[in-house]
Design a protein around this motif. Structure first.
Motif, PDB file in Angstrom:
ATOM      1  N   SER A 172       3.797  -3.353  10.194  1.00 37.06           N
ATOM      2  CA  SER A 172       3.678  -3.105   8.753  1.00 37.06           C
ATOM      3  C   SER A 172       4.997  -2.691   8.112  1.00 37.06           C
TER       4      SER A 172
ATOM      5  N   ASP B 109       1.837   1.406   3.842  1.00 37.05           N
ATOM      6  CA  ASP B 109       3.042   0.884   4.488  1.00 37.05           C
ATOM      7  C   ASP B 109       4.292   1.586   3.964  1.00 37.05           C
TER       8      ASP B 109
ATOM      9  N   SER C  84      -4.451   2.475   4.385  1.00 31.69           N
ATOM     10  CA  SER C  84      -3.474   2.502   5.474  1.00 31.69           C
ATOM     11  C   SER C  84      -2.129   2.133   4.856  1.00 31.69           C
TER      12      SER C  84
ATOM     13  N   ASP D   4      -8.372   6.540   0.861  1.00 33.60           N
ATOM     14  CA  ASP D   4      -8.809   5.846   2.074  1.00 33.60           C
ATOM     15  C   ASP D   4      -8.058   4.523   2.209  1.00 33.60           C
TER      16      ASP D   4
ATOM     17  N   TYR E 146      -2.562   9.980   8.649  1.00 30.79           N
ATOM     18  CA  TYR E 146      -2.495   8.521   8.486  1.00 30.79           C
ATOM     19  C   TYR E 146      -1.851   7.826   9.683  1.00 30.79           C
ATOM     20  N   GLU E 147      -1.099   8.563  10.487  1.00 31.84           N
ATOM     21  CA  GLU E 147      -0.242   7.928  11.484  1.00 31.84           C
ATOM     22  C   GLU E 147      -0.988   7.051  12.481  1.00 31.84           C
ATOM     23  N   SER E 148      -2.117   7.502  12.988  1.00 30.61           N
ATOM     24  CA  SER E 148      -2.791   6.784  14.075  1.00 30.61           C
ATOM     25  C   SER E 148      -3.302   5.409  13.660  1.00 30.61           C
ATOM     26  N   THR E 149      -3.486   5.179  12.361  1.00 32.72           N
ATOM     27  CA  THR E 149      -4.053   3.901  11.909  1.00 32.72           C
ATOM     28  C   THR E 149      -3.048   3.023  11.171  1.00 32.72           C
ATOM     29  N   ILE E 150      -1.781   3.399  11.170  1.00 37.00           N
ATOM     30  CA  ILE E 150      -0.764   2.540  10.552  1.00 37.00           C
ATOM     31  C   ILE E 150      -0.638   1.263  11.376  1.00 37.00           C
ATOM     32  N   ALA E 151      -0.704   0.127  10.713  1.00 38.96           N
ATOM     33  CA  ALA E 151      -0.713  -1.155  11.413  1.00 38.96           C
ATOM     34  C   ALA E 151       0.641  -1.470  12.045  1.00 38.96           C
TER      35      ALA E 151
ATOM     36  N   TYR F 219       0.857  -1.186   0.000  1.00 38.97           N
ATOM     37  CA  TYR F 219       0.000   0.000   0.000  1.00 38.97           C
ATOM     38  C   TYR F 219       0.895   1.239   0.000  1.00 38.97           C
TER      39      TYR F 219
END
Length: 248
Positions: free
Chosen positions: A207, A161, A159, A157, A199-204, A77
């Motif tokens: 990853s 990597d 997440s 939309d 985007y930072e708060s939802t980066i797995a 991604y």
């Protein structure tokens, strides 16, 4: 000459700075040589067509750095702010990963310019187009934690990597805050994009997230102040790029 030596002895910082500069210069020469070899071996020149005569020329090291990271990390991604030769090279890396049976990935590109998006689409080889999705979005002046910056109105939309930050340019940023803007005339202010922060708060976790910033010294310092998670941050002054690698 003796005065310079005496000053250096009194201030060891001068010596350390000079040594660091020479070390970075040697590293730059070595890395550029390696990049040229990689560029040739991976036949990247074959996918780079000519477009608008006014577009920025390709920088071999920058293109190789992106291609190599996507290949090495098997990124799935990928998000790019800005558009150009880098877009095509990253699609080529995703294509080669897929051909080799690795995880198939995709690139999402955000830019404010219809012209430059179309320019890249027209010169991109047909077999690479399926790996890329373009978003044309207005870029506007904003505030983040009280700091002047700019953001795109619409974002993909996903997440990501891997993120490559190389846009927008100041002339593509609309509006102002209390008279402060980013266009070349009359402001001559360096660009400071805040889009990565959303985007930072939802980066797995796990990853292997990597952010690559092309130049943009003030933008790098802004991100260092505002990113919340733990990163290894590296600034390569001579090669004019920085990286943020997530430690989770």
């Amino acid at each position: 000459m003796l005065a310079k030596v005496a000053r250096a002895i009194r201030n060891p910082t001068i010596i350390r700075r000079k040594l660091r500069w020479h070390r970075e210069l040697l590293t730059k020469k070595r890395e550029i040589a390696r990049a040229k070899k990689y560029f040739t071996e991976n036949k990247l020149g074959e996918v780079l067509g000519l477009g608008d005569a006014n577009e920025f020329p390709p920088v071999v090291f920058d293109l190789v750095n992106l291609h190599r990271e996507i290949r090495r990390r098997q990124s799935r991604y990928v998000l790019e702010f800005g558009v150009g030769f880098s877009t095509i090279v990253m699609c080529d890396a995703l294509h080669k990963n897929a051909v080799e049976g690795r995880r198939e990935g995709r690139l999402w590109v955000v830019d404010a310019s219809k012209h430059w998006i179309e320019n890249t689409c027209e010169k991109m080889p047909e077999h690479l187009k399926k790996y890329c999705e373009f978003t044309r979005s207005r870029a506007e002046v904003s505030l983040y934690n009280g700091e002047l910056c700019h953001t795109f109105e619409n974002l993909p939309d996903i997440s990501p990597d891997l993120i490559y930050l190389d846009g927008p340019g100041g002339d593509d940023v609309e509006g102002d805050y209390k008279g402060l803007g980013f266009k070349t005339v009359p402001y001559k202010r360096t660009v400071v994009s805040a889009d990565v922060l959303f985007y930072e708060s939802t980066i797995a976790k796990g990853s292997r997230f990597l952010l690559i910033v092309d130049g943009r010294y003030n933008n790098v310092q802004f991100l260092k102040r505002n990113l919340k998670r733990k990163y290894i941050v590296k600034e390569f002054t001579e090669l004019k790029y920085s990286t943020f690698e997530l430690l989770e």
